[in-house]
Design an enzyme around this catalytic site. Structure first.
Site, PDB file in Angstrom:
ATOM      1  N   ASP A 165       4.773   1.622 -11.445  1.00  0.00           N
ATOM      2  CA  ASP A 165       3.450   2.286 -11.579  1.00  0.00           C
ATOM      3  C   ASP A 165       3.895   3.787 -10.768  1.00  0.00           C
ATOM      4  OD1 ASP A 165       2.416   0.564 -13.061  1.00  0.00           O
ATOM      5  OD2 ASP A 165       1.227  -0.084 -11.582  1.00  0.00           O
TER       6      ASP A 165
ATOM      7  N   GLY B  81       1.597  -1.276  -7.511  1.00  0.00           N
ATOM      8  CA  GLY B  81       1.165  -0.876  -6.120  1.00  0.00           C
ATOM      9  C   GLY B  81       0.371  -1.988  -5.605  1.00  0.00           C
ATOM     10  N   GLY B  82       0.256  -2.146  -4.421  1.00  0.00           N
ATOM     11  CA  GLY B  82      -0.462  -3.094  -3.749  1.00  0.00           C
ATOM     12  C   GLY B  82      -0.188  -4.521  -4.136  1.00  0.00           C
ATOM     13  N   ASP B  83      -1.098  -5.390  -4.623  1.00  0.00           N
ATOM     14  CA  ASP B  83      -0.643  -6.616  -4.915  1.00  0.00           C
ATOM     15  C   ASP B  83      -0.914  -6.820  -6.418  1.00  0.00           C
ATOM     16  OD1 ASP B  83      -0.354 -10.037  -3.744  1.00  0.00           O
ATOM     17  OD2 ASP B  83      -1.660  -9.573  -5.790  1.00  0.00           O
TER      18      ASP B  83
ATOM     19  N   LYS C 214       1.107   4.534 -14.543  1.00  0.00           N
ATOM     20  CA  LYS C 214      -0.291   4.026 -14.639  1.00  0.00           C
ATOM     21  C   LYS C 214      -0.643   4.336 -13.366  1.00  0.00           C
ATOM     22  CE  LYS C 214      -1.100   0.256 -16.095  1.00  0.00           C
ATOM     23  NZ  LYS C 214      -1.336  -1.337 -16.685  1.00  0.00           N
TER      24      LYS C 214
ATOM     25  N   MET D  39     -10.396   1.975  -6.504  1.00  0.00           N
ATOM     26  CA  MET D  39     -10.777   3.000  -7.466  1.00  0.00           C
ATOM     27  C   MET D  39     -12.040   3.646  -7.588  1.00  0.00           C
ATOM     28  SD  MET D  39      -8.232   1.033 -10.491  1.00  0.00           S
ATOM     29  CE  MET D  39      -8.823  -0.509 -10.120  1.00  0.00           C
TER      30      MET D  39
ATOM     31  N   PRO E  13       0.653  -1.376   0.006  1.00  0.00           N
ATOM     32  CA  PRO E  13       0.132  -0.048  -0.116  1.00  0.00           C
ATOM     33  C   PRO E  13       1.039   1.191  -0.020  1.00  0.00           C
ATOM     34  CG  PRO E  13       0.016  -1.044   2.118  1.00  0.00           C
ATOM     35  CD  PRO E  13       0.562  -1.891   1.037  1.00  0.00           C
TER      36      PRO E  13
ATOM     37  N   THR F 133      -2.334  -5.926  -0.030  1.00  0.00           N
ATOM     38  CA  THR F 133      -3.291  -5.167  -0.856  1.00  0.00           C
ATOM     39  C   THR F 133      -3.922  -4.081   0.042  1.00  0.00           C
ATOM     40  OG1 THR F 133      -5.201  -5.540  -2.382  1.00  0.00           O
ATOM     41  CG2 THR F 133      -5.511  -6.618  -0.353  1.00  0.00           C
ATOM     42  N   ALA F 134      -4.623  -3.027  -0.534  1.00  0.00           N
ATOM     43  CA  ALA F 134      -4.844  -1.825   0.231  1.00  0.00           C
ATOM     44  C   ALA F 134      -5.911  -2.271   1.371  1.00  0.00           C
ATOM     45  CB  ALA F 134      -5.139  -0.830  -0.742  1.00  0.00           C
TER      46      ALA F 134
END
Length: 251
Positions: free
Chosen positions: A35, A87-89, A56, A169, A12, A117-118
């Site tokens: 990213d 970012g994240g997973d 991205k 998102m 994250p 993940t976030a």
């Protein structure tokens, strides 16, 4: 082919939430494609690597996916360790399947290194479990975003049927999301948290209800944000409302 491409989850945002394997690969990498969501402190771990930003972020793709795929193949022909840092997973809303398919089709060795993940980082930061005995047994991760030509996204049904939902998102579309969920029968009083910049020093969390969600999302400053909703948040929302009331009385 001379090298291996590693799809690495950056987590994250906090450097100390990287996996040990991810940190080791960054230190050994020859080139890193990253990213825009990946913060600078994480990139410093790749001290010896060439760093290539692919721009991205949250649906705003400054570099076409097909160009990224080709760059990865070209890099694998020149370097031993190629890192694709996401970012994240990488396996959750990261288009990893496209990169995996392309690389395999071109004979490139590829491995995946998971990241936090976030939604899990947010749950930890809030101190709120996404599941709870007697209250929440199911969790869904969704994104309302739908690309051109893609089949209909049934995210609304997924959220309606789950006890707890993490919406990725979605902050920029909070009004449409709230309207869709309310129209499908989700209670207006469903507890909601909007969390921006999870795990980072500038992290910010605002609490409220589903009907208040557009106003909550409007208070974000443009950083990556996650929306969490479900009864597991009821105590956190109540505490936030009490704190707001105390501040108002103090004035």
């Amino acid at each position: 082919m001379t090298g291996t491409v590693y799809l690495v989850g950056a987590g994250p945002g906090a450097v100390d939430l990287l996996t040990l394997r991810a940190a080791r690969l960054l230190a050994e990498a020859d080139i890193v494609f990253h990213d825009a969501l990946v913060p600078a402190p994480i990139l410093t771990l790749a001290a010896r690597a060439e760093k290539v930003g692919v721009g991205k972020r949250c649906g705003r793709h400054l570099t076409a996916q097909r160009f990224i795929n080709k760059r990865l193949v070209d890099a694998a022909r020149q370097h031993r360790i190629v890192v694709r840092l996401k970012g994240g997973d990488p396996m959750l809303f990261g288009r990893a399947h496209e990169e995996l398919s392309y690389l395999r089709a071109h004979g490139v060795r590829v491995q995946v290194v998971p990241g936090i993940t976030a939604a899990l980082a947010v749950a930890g930061e809030m101190g709120v479990s996404l599941t709870r005995r007697g209250t929440a047994r199911s969790v869904t991760f969704v994104t309302p975003r739908q690309g051109a030509g893609e089949k209909a996204n049934e995210w609304v049904r997924a959220v309606i049927t789950a006890d707890t939902s993490a919406i990725y998102m979605g902050a920029g579309d909070a009004k449409a999301i709230a309207q869709a969920l309310l129209g499908a029968g989700k209670r207006a009083s469903t507890p909601v948290a909007v969390v921006e910049n999870a795990s980072r020093p500038e992290m910010r969390t605002v609490y409220g209800t589903l009907e208040q969600m557009p106003a909550l999302a409007a208070r974000t400053a443009g950083g990556p944000a996650l929306i969490v909703l479900g009864e597991v948040l009821s105590e956190a929302v109540s505490a936030a409302l009490r704190a707001t009331a105390r501040k108002a009385r103090a004035r």
